[in-house]
Design an enzyme around this catalytic site. Structure first.
Site, PDB file in Angstrom:
ATOM      1  CD  GLU A 274      -2.166  -2.733  -9.855  1.00 44.59           C
ATOM      2  OE1 GLU A 274      -1.477  -2.075  -9.064  1.00 44.59           O
ATOM      3  OE2 GLU A 274      -2.232  -2.473 -11.064  1.00 44.59           O
ATOM      4  CB  CYS A 342      27.503  -3.152  12.059  1.00 44.44           C
ATOM      5  SG  CYS A 342      27.284  -2.630  10.357  1.00 44.44           S
ATOM      6  CE1 TYR A 371       5.680  -4.784  -1.097  1.00 45.01           C
ATOM      7  CE2 TYR A 371       3.973  -4.909   0.584  1.00 45.01           C
ATOM      8  CZ  TYR A 371       4.349  -4.692  -0.723  1.00 45.01           C
ATOM      9  OH  TYR A 371       3.400  -4.396  -1.652  1.00 45.01           O
TER      10      TYR A 371
HETATM   11  N1  LLP Z   1       0.197  -1.914  -7.096  1.00 46.62           N
HETATM   12  C1  LLP Z   1       1.211  -1.040  -7.157  1.00 46.62           C
HETATM   13  C2  LLP Z   1       1.378  -0.216  -8.354  1.00 46.62           C
HETATM   14  C3  LLP Z   1       2.102  -0.930  -6.071  1.00 46.62           C
HETATM   15  O1  LLP Z   1       3.107  -0.074  -6.136  1.00 46.62           O
HETATM   16  C4  LLP Z   1       1.907  -1.730  -4.917  1.00 46.62           C
HETATM   17  C5  LLP Z   1       2.808  -1.622  -3.779  1.00 46.62           C
HETATM   18  C6  LLP Z   1       0.843  -2.653  -4.921  1.00 46.62           C
HETATM   19  C7  LLP Z   1      -0.001  -2.703  -6.015  1.00 46.62           C
HETATM   20  C8  LLP Z   1       0.571  -3.577  -3.777  1.00 46.62           C
HETATM   21  O2  LLP Z   1       0.239  -2.914  -2.606  1.00 46.62           O
HETATM   22  P1  LLP Z   1      -0.185  -3.767  -1.313  1.00 46.62           P
HETATM   23  O3  LLP Z   1      -1.497  -4.445  -1.605  1.00 46.62           O
HETATM   24  O4  LLP Z   1       0.887  -4.762  -1.033  1.00 46.62           O
HETATM   25  O5  LLP Z   1      -0.284  -2.751  -0.243  1.00 46.62           O
HETATM   26  N2  LLP Z   1       7.525  -2.027   1.360  1.00 46.62           N
HETATM   27  C9  LLP Z   1       6.359  -1.394   1.931  1.00 46.62           C
HETATM   28  C10 LLP Z   1       5.177  -1.444   0.977  1.00 46.62           C
HETATM   29  C11 LLP Z   1       5.480  -0.863  -0.378  1.00 46.62           C
HETATM   30  C12 LLP Z   1       4.339  -0.975  -1.342  1.00 46.62           C
HETATM   31  C13 LLP Z   1       4.778  -0.666  -2.714  1.00 46.62           C
HETATM   32  N3  LLP Z   1       3.771  -0.777  -3.713  1.00 46.62           N
HETATM   33  C14 LLP Z   1       6.049  -2.069   3.258  1.00 46.62           C
HETATM   34  O6  LLP Z   1       6.779  -2.964   3.658  1.00 46.62           O
HETATM   35  O7  LLP Z   1       5.099  -1.673   3.940  1.00 46.62           O
END
Ligand code: LLP
Length: 417
Positions: A274, A342, A371
Site C-alpha cells: 500500500e 498566526c 501529505y
Molecule cells: N496503508 C495504511 C493503512 C496507512 O495508514 C498508510 C499511511 C499507508 C498505507 C501509506 O503509507 P506511506 O506509503 O505513504 O508511508 N501524514 C504523515 C504520514 C501519515 C501516514 C498515514 N498512513 C506524514 O506526512 O509523514
C-alpha cells in the site's frame, strides 16, 4: 524532474517563474514524468504483487487517474476516499477499506461498493456482518494485525507498535479469524498490517512479513483459503538528498521471505502493498512567493504558503529541501522560511543557506507531493491553493485555487441571531 536554466528552476520543460505568473502562488506543481517513473519502479520491482495506492497521500483525481491506469488498486481510509478512488477509476476488486473507526454509513457504502475490508476491531466485524446480512452481500475481509514492530520513524507515524491505536494484537488473531469464520456474510481472505510511514530500512518490513506469515500459517489451520498478505505502505523517500531505499531494495529483501512463507502454506496468496509517499512524494514542489524579508533574531523569509498548505514541518518537524526558484548563485545567507499563519510554529524550513532573498522572489519547497495538499486547511481564512500538472512543456490546472466563496459556502447563519 528539476533542472536549472539560466539560474531559473524548471519543472520538466517549464519554468517555475512562468508557472507562478500563469497560475499564481502558492501553487503545488507535479511532474507527470516523475510520477510515472515512481509507478514503474514499483511495477518492475513487484510485477506479481498487487499495489494499492494509499489515497490519503494525495487524492488529486488527475494524479490518481494516472496511478489507476497503471494497474494500481487503492487503499481507502474513509468513505470520502472511497468516493474519490471510484471516480478516479480504481478497480473495486483491488480496493481495500482501511481504518480503525469507520462509521456505519461508511461500512455500508464500502459493502455496497463491493470492496474488501481491513477490519480493525470486533465491533467493526459485527457491524460488517449485520449490514452485509441486511444487504444480502458477502464481504471479503482481512484483519489488521498489530505486529508490535518498531519501524524506526517519527513516533506520530509509527502505527504498528503495541501502544498504537491500530490493529488487533497478534495474540488475538486466531480468535478473531475464528469469529469471522462463524459469520454467514463475512469471508476472511487475507492478513493485513501497516507498521508506519517514512521507513528508511527494509528490516522492519521483513519482520512484519515474517509475523504476518506466522499468523497466516496459524489461521490456515482453521480452514481459511488465503488470497492476500498485505504488508501495507511506509517506504520512505529521500527528503534530505542523502539517499533512501527504493522499491527494488524492498523487493530484494521481502520477496524471498514472502516466497518462503507462500511455499509453506496450503493456499496461494498474493503479496499486497500500500505505497503512498513513495509514489507521489518526490513528484511535486510547493512554489511560494516571498512577501517580506526581515532581519531579527533570525533572518526570516515570509512566504505566502504556511502550515495551512504544508503541515509536515510543523507537525512532525519534517525536513523539506528548499530552493530559490527564480535565481541562482551570488552571495548566500542563512534564512528561516516562515508562512503567513498566526502561530510561531508556522516554520517551513529553519536556518537554510540560500542566495540572498528579496521580496518577490520565488521559493520552491521540494518533495511535497505526499501529505501536502491532502493535509491542507483553510486556517486563518486562507483559501487552499491551486495544483498544476506538468508534462514536458505542457501544463494543466488540476485543482483550481479556492476562492472566498469556498470559505463560506457551507456556513449558515440562523435567522434567530
Ligand atoms: N496503508 C495504511 C493503512 C496507512 O495508514 C498508510 C499511511 C499507508 C498505507 C501509506 O503509507 P506511506 O506509503 O505513504 O508511508 N501524514 C504523515 C504520514 C501519515 C501516514 C498515514 N498512513 C506524514 O506526512 O509523514
Amino acid at each position: 524532474m528539476l533542472s536549472r536554466r539560466n539560474g531559473i528552476l524548471f519543472i520538466e520543460e517549464v519554468s517555475a517563474v512562468e508557472i507562478a505568473e500563469k497560475y499564481g502562488t502558492p501553487v503545488y506543481i507535479t511532474s507527470k514524468t516523475q510520477l510515472e517513473k515512481n509507478i514503474k519502479a514499483y511495477n518492475q520491482a513487484f510485477p506479481d504483487a498487487e499495489k494499492l495506492y494509499a489515497v490519503k497521500a494525495n487524492n488529486n483525481l488527475a494524479l490518481m487517474k494516472i496511478i489507476a491506469s497503471n494497474g494500481f488498486g487503492a487503499d481507502v481510509f474513509s468513505s470520502g476516499e472511497l468516493y474519490l478512488a471510484l471516480l478516479a477509476g480504481f478497480s473495486r476488486e483491488k480496493m481495500l477499506f482501511n481504518g480503525n473507526s469507520k462509521r456505519d454509513d461508511e461500512i455500508e457504502m464500502g459493502i455496497l461498493s463491493g470492496i474488501k475490508f481491513s477490519v480493525d476491531s470486533i465491533d467493526e466485524l459485527n457491524t460488517i456482518q449485520s449490514i452485509a446480512e441486511k444487504e444480502g452481500r458477502e464481504v471479503e475481509i482481512a484483519f489488521r494485525i498489530n505486529p508490535d514492530i518498531d519501524p524506526k520513524t517519527h513516533p506520530k507515524i509509527a502505527t504498528g507498535l503495541k501502544e498504537s491505536k491500530f490493529g488487533i494484537p497478534e495474540e488475538q488473531a486466531v480468535k478473531v479469524y475464528e469469529m469471522a469464520l462463524s459469520m454467514k456474510n463475512v469471508s476472511p481472505k487475507g492478513v493485513h498490517c501497516h507498521i508506519g510511514s517514512q521507513i528508511l530500512e527494509t528490516s522492519p518490513f521483513v519482520s512484519a512479513m515474517r509475523k504476518i506469515g506466522k499468523i497466516a500459517e496459524e489461521i490456515e489451520k482453521l480452514g481459511i483459503e488465503l488470497e492476500f498478505l498485505d504488508i501495507g505502505g511506509g517506504l520512505g523517500i529521500d527528503y534530505e538528498g542523502k539517499g533512501a531505499i527504493t522499491p527494488e531494495d524492498l523487493a530484494r529483501d521481502i520477496l524471498p521471505v514472502f516466497e518462503e512463507i507462500r511455499s509453506s502454506l496450503r493456499s496461494d496468496p498474493k503479496l499486497w502493498l500500500e505505497p503512498g509517499r513513495s509514489i507521489v512524494g518526490n513528484t511535486t514542489i510547493l512554489l511560494t512567493r516571498v512577501n517580506a524579508v526581515k532581519k531579527g533574531y533570525r533572518n526570516f523569509v515570509a512566504v505566502d504558503a504556511g502550515f495551512n498548505l504544508l503541515i509536515r514541518p510543523a507537525m512532525y518537524g519534517s525536513y523539506h529541501r528548499v530552493l530559490v526558484a527564480n535565481k541562482e548563485g551570488g552571495e548566500e545567507e542563512i534564512y528561516t522560511i516562515v508562512g503567513p499563519i498566526c502561530e510561531s510554529g508556522d516554520v517551513l524550513a529553519r536556518d537554510r543557506k540560500l542566495p540572498r532573498v528579496e521580496k518577490g522572489d520565488l521559493i520552491a519547497i521540494l518533495d511535497t507531493g505526499a501529505y501536502g495538499f491532502s493535509m491542507s486547511s483553510q486556517y486563518n481564512g486562507r483559501p487552499r491553493c491551486a495544483e498544476v500538472l506538468v508534462e514536458g512543456s505542457r501544463t494543466a490546472l488540476i485543482r483550481e485555487r479556492e476562492s472566498f466563496g469556498d470559505l463560506v459556502c457551507k456556513q449558515r447563519i440562523p435567522e434567530w441571531i
